[in-house]
Design a protein around this motif. Sequence first.
Motif, short mmCIF file in Angstrom:
data_model
loop_
_atom_site.label_atom_id
_atom_site.label_comp_id
_atom_site.label_asym_id
_atom_site.label_seq_id
_atom_site.Cartn_x
_atom_site.Cartn_y
_atom_site.Cartn_z
N ASP A 75 0.95 -1.31 0.08
CA ASP A 75 0.09 0.20 -0.17
C ASP A 75 0.91 1.21 0.03
OD1 ASP A 75 -2.16 -1.66 -0.20
OD2 ASP A 75 -2.91 -1.04 1.91
N GLU A 76 1.79 1.27 0.88
CA GLU A 76 2.77 2.37 0.83
C GLU A 76 3.53 2.83 -0.59
OE1 GLU A 76 6.44 4.10 3.47
OE2 GLU A 76 5.66 2.24 4.06
N LEU A 77 3.94 1.64 -1.26
CA LEU A 77 4.36 1.61 -2.59
C LEU A 77 3.69 2.23 -3.57
CD1 LEU A 77 6.83 1.18 -4.17
CD2 LEU A 77 6.26 -1.37 -4.42
N LEU A 78 2.30 1.49 -3.47
CA LEU A 78 1.13 2.15 -4.46
C LEU A 78 0.91 3.58 -4.18
CD1 LEU A 78 -1.54 -0.70 -4.08
CD2 LEU A 78 -0.18 0.08 -6.42
N PRO A 86 2.65 11.60 -13.53
CA PRO A 86 2.77 12.88 -14.16
C PRO A 86 1.36 13.74 -13.70
CG PRO A 86 3.04 11.41 -16.12
CD PRO A 86 2.92 10.45 -14.66
N ALA A 87 1.58 15.13 -13.16
CA ALA A 87 0.53 15.56 -12.65
C ALA A 87 -0.60 15.99 -13.59
CB ALA A 87 1.29 17.03 -12.21
N ALA A 88 -0.27 16.10 -14.77
CA ALA A 88 -1.31 16.26 -15.85
C ALA A 88 -2.18 14.96 -16.29
CB ALA A 88 -0.69 16.91 -17.10
N GLU A 89 -1.64 13.79 -15.76
CA GLU A 89 -2.17 12.60 -16.23
C GLU A 89 -3.60 12.60 -15.51
OE1 GLU A 89 -0.36 8.41 -16.78
OE2 GLU A 89 -0.67 8.87 -14.56
N GLU A 90 -4.70 12.10 -16.11
CA GLU A 90 -6.13 11.90 -15.57
C GLU A 90 -5.97 10.95 -14.32
OE1 GLU A 90 -8.58 10.23 -18.36
OE2 GLU A 90 -8.60 12.12 -19.60
N PRO A 91 -6.60 11.23 -13.35
CA PRO A 91 -6.43 10.20 -12.02
C PRO A 91 -6.84 8.82 -12.51
CG PRO A 91 -7.80 12.46 -11.41
CD PRO A 91 -7.50 12.40 -12.90
N LEU A 92 -7.79 8.49 -13.24
CA LEU A 92 -7.99 7.20 -13.43
C LEU A 92 -7.03 6.47 -14.36
CD1 LEU A 92 -10.14 5.08 -13.27
CD2 LEU A 92 -11.18 5.89 -15.52
N GLU A 93 -6.18 7.42 -15.09
CA GLU A 93 -5.23 6.73 -15.73
C GLU A 93 -3.86 6.33 -15.05
OE1 GLU A 93 -4.67 5.33 -18.79
OE2 GLU A 93 -6.91 5.86 -19.24
N LEU A 95 -4.40 5.70 -11.82
CA LEU A 95 -4.59 4.41 -10.99
C LEU A 95 -4.56 3.13 -11.78
CD1 LEU A 95 -7.81 5.13 -8.93
CD2 LEU A 95 -5.64 4.59 -8.05
N ARG A 96 -4.92 3.40 -13.16
CA ARG A 96 -4.62 2.12 -14.02
C ARG A 96 -3.25 1.65 -13.93
NH1 ARG A 96 -6.81 0.85 -19.46
NH2 ARG A 96 -7.43 2.86 -19.66
N THR A 193 -11.67 -2.94 -17.68
CA THR A 193 -12.22 -2.42 -16.28
C THR A 193 -11.95 -1.00 -16.43
OG1 THR A 193 -11.94 -4.47 -15.07
CG2 THR A 193 -12.28 -2.44 -14.01
N VAL A 194 -11.04 -0.49 -16.58
CA VAL A 194 -10.61 0.80 -16.54
C VAL A 194 -11.35 1.51 -17.83
CG1 VAL A 194 -8.93 2.84 -16.72
CG2 VAL A 194 -8.50 0.79 -15.27
#
Length: 207
Positions: A75-78, A86-93, A95-96, A193-194
Amino acid sequence: MRGMAAADPARPSLRERKKAKTRAAIRKATYRIAAEHGWEAATTERIAEAAEVSPSTVVRYFPVREDILLTDEDDELLEARLRARPAAEEPLESLRAVVVEAVRTALAEEPEETRLRARLMVEIPAVRARLGETTATTGRRLARALADRTGRGADDLEVRIFTAAALGALREATVLWAEHGRTEDLLVLLNRTVDTLKTGLTPPAHP
């Protein structure tokens, strides 16, 4: 002081390394017993004997027996990897990327344990129920990272819903993989799924 090496803050202490070694021994023993004799045979006493520790040590490290299968130090590593995306990356991407990479590593380094865990998750109600709780714990940790990335509070409704929905969907893909005998490509299922979360449920294409 001269003659003394400076401590490496990134290197775990001897105590932490011993704890990690004990946890690993308990996990290895549990998987071996469960694979050979079934989950019910993996009692605290039997696990302790196989891991060469006391039953109280098993309970101290894993108060809930199912957590031996379901929790780890990832969990800590995740969270760290999610924060490093990257800051501009979509949050869902983001997580993927971190979840798929974690699963790819698990399949490569511990294929039998990963498949056994998935099978028990489907076959043993207590393991399935506990999975929901451990996923929620992971979700709260990742929600903090997503909140920081998006300028929201970790307890914002939108952050909690987004994180819970994404992790719940990825968990369901793993359940389906286990129910189908673990014959499909789990990484493909996770990516599907994503994609489904992004596009919604659409009618299948007809030839």
